[in-house]
Design an enzyme around this catalytic site. Sequence first.
Site, PDB file in Angstrom:
ATOM      1  N   HIS A  74       2.541   1.921  -3.315  1.00 55.73           N
ATOM      2  CA  HIS A  74       1.563   2.528  -4.226  1.00 55.73           C
ATOM      3  C   HIS A  74       1.441   4.024  -3.964  1.00 55.73           C
ATOM      4  O   HIS A  74       1.397   4.837  -4.903  1.00 55.73           O
ATOM      5  CB  HIS A  74       0.207   1.834  -4.034  1.00 55.73           C
ATOM      6  CG  HIS A  74      -0.902   2.435  -4.850  1.00 55.73           C
ATOM      7  ND1 HIS A  74      -0.894   2.462  -6.224  1.00 55.73           N
ATOM      8  CD2 HIS A  74      -2.061   3.026  -4.476  1.00 55.73           C
ATOM      9  CE1 HIS A  74      -1.988   3.041  -6.665  1.00 55.73           C
ATOM     10  NE2 HIS A  74      -2.712   3.404  -5.629  1.00 55.73           N
ATOM     11  N   HIS A 128     -21.023  -6.871 -16.774  1.00 57.83           N
ATOM     12  CA  HIS A 128     -19.675  -6.543 -17.237  1.00 57.83           C
ATOM     13  C   HIS A 128     -19.283  -7.388 -18.453  1.00 57.83           C
ATOM     14  O   HIS A 128     -18.805  -6.862 -19.458  1.00 57.83           O
ATOM     15  CB  HIS A 128     -18.680  -6.782 -16.099  1.00 57.83           C
ATOM     16  CG  HIS A 128     -17.244  -6.599 -16.501  1.00 57.83           C
ATOM     17  ND1 HIS A 128     -16.746  -5.423 -16.986  1.00 57.83           N
ATOM     18  CD2 HIS A 128     -16.198  -7.479 -16.481  1.00 57.83           C
ATOM     19  CE1 HIS A 128     -15.461  -5.566 -17.258  1.00 57.83           C
ATOM     20  NE2 HIS A 128     -15.100  -6.794 -16.967  1.00 57.83           N
ATOM     21  N   GLU A 143       0.824  -1.211   0.000  1.00 55.25           N
ATOM     22  CA  GLU A 143       0.000   0.000   0.000  1.00 55.25           C
ATOM     23  C   GLU A 143       0.861   1.264   0.000  1.00 55.25           C
ATOM     24  O   GLU A 143       0.609   2.203  -0.751  1.00 55.25           O
ATOM     25  CB  GLU A 143      -0.922  -0.012   1.222  1.00 55.25           C
ATOM     26  CG  GLU A 143      -1.679   1.295   1.474  1.00 55.25           C
ATOM     27  CD  GLU A 143      -2.618   1.689   0.359  1.00 55.25           C
ATOM     28  OE1 GLU A 143      -3.098   2.845   0.384  1.00 55.25           O
ATOM     29  OE2 GLU A 143      -2.887   0.862  -0.543  1.00 55.25           O
TER      30      GLU A 143
END
Length: 353
Positions: A101, A271, A98
């Site tokens: 990122h 989708h 995290e």
Amino acid sequence: MWVQLLITALLVALLPLSLVWVSDDADKYRKLIGVTLFLTLDLIIFGAFTRLTDSGLGCPDWPGCYGQANPWQSLSAIQSAQALMPHGPVTVQKAWIEMTHRYLAMCVGVLIVAQMIISWWRRSKLKHSPWLATGLFFFVCLQGAFGAWTVTLKLQPVIVTIHLLLGMGLLALLTWAWVREGSNTLTQYAKQNLTGIATFALVLLFLQIALGGWVSTNYAALACHDYPLCNGELIPELDFSHAFSLWRQLGQTTSGEFLPFSALVAIQWVHRSFAWLVVFVILYLAYLVKKIGVASNLAKALFILIFLQLLSGASTVFFSWPLLIAVIHNAGAALLVLLLCMLNYRVRHAATP
């Protein structure tokens, strides 16, 4: 913490800035845009990896990690949370994923700030006005705000999906800026105007990316365990009302109950069904572009990428959503955005003989 994070962002951005500075490229401003574009593409792909490894709450506060600038400094807090919930969202590995990122996102932010400063400083010498670079600055600030809300609102699906769309939008704007800076005189000619269908294809692609983000953020990727059928049926039981109610917590309905499985099936089914319309329109656009010869190489790349994107999408179902293929599928969507933005620029600026 804020000072440490700022220093970290500047240090991470120092390498790409140095590469631009020492390069032999005569147009260093366009080189800077190109490097920022490349790192933004990397950021989107790594963001998909962060989401797919359930690392979005690896550091459950923002912008630091347990009030510190890096997981080293907050190691005891992370280990305590991991001890309480060994299979929970907080682990040392997820915290580093995290924060990596976030560091990459801050680096992209610094590079966009540099673009804006240079575009105003050298506005009399550059080919275009500095307003696009300024718009990119405000756009990346908005993206950063949604990145913060992604964490503070505990991965609320609509916030995470908007965060993804804004990332793709940033990629699109950077692509447009990069292509625009490289264009000189118009040497290509078009027998017909493809602006309308090129715009339509890009809009459809963003809608499909939104649907894909909705699948991922609701963990509905394996709601249909086969393909092209969905759980052995062409049209299974579908709960659209709960599936597409936007403002709700992860895994819950708007009333706070558990999200029914038929809603997850509906998210996945829409989708994959909408994908066929997107594929048809993009392939038809690529055919027209190839036929008139405005951007033949882009058309060929679109043909190849659409095929690979279909293959990776189907493979995620057949192989029960393996991480590598899922990340590749996200990367394919980002590359489609890049190619379609380049194509949109080309068809808009092709001269009529």
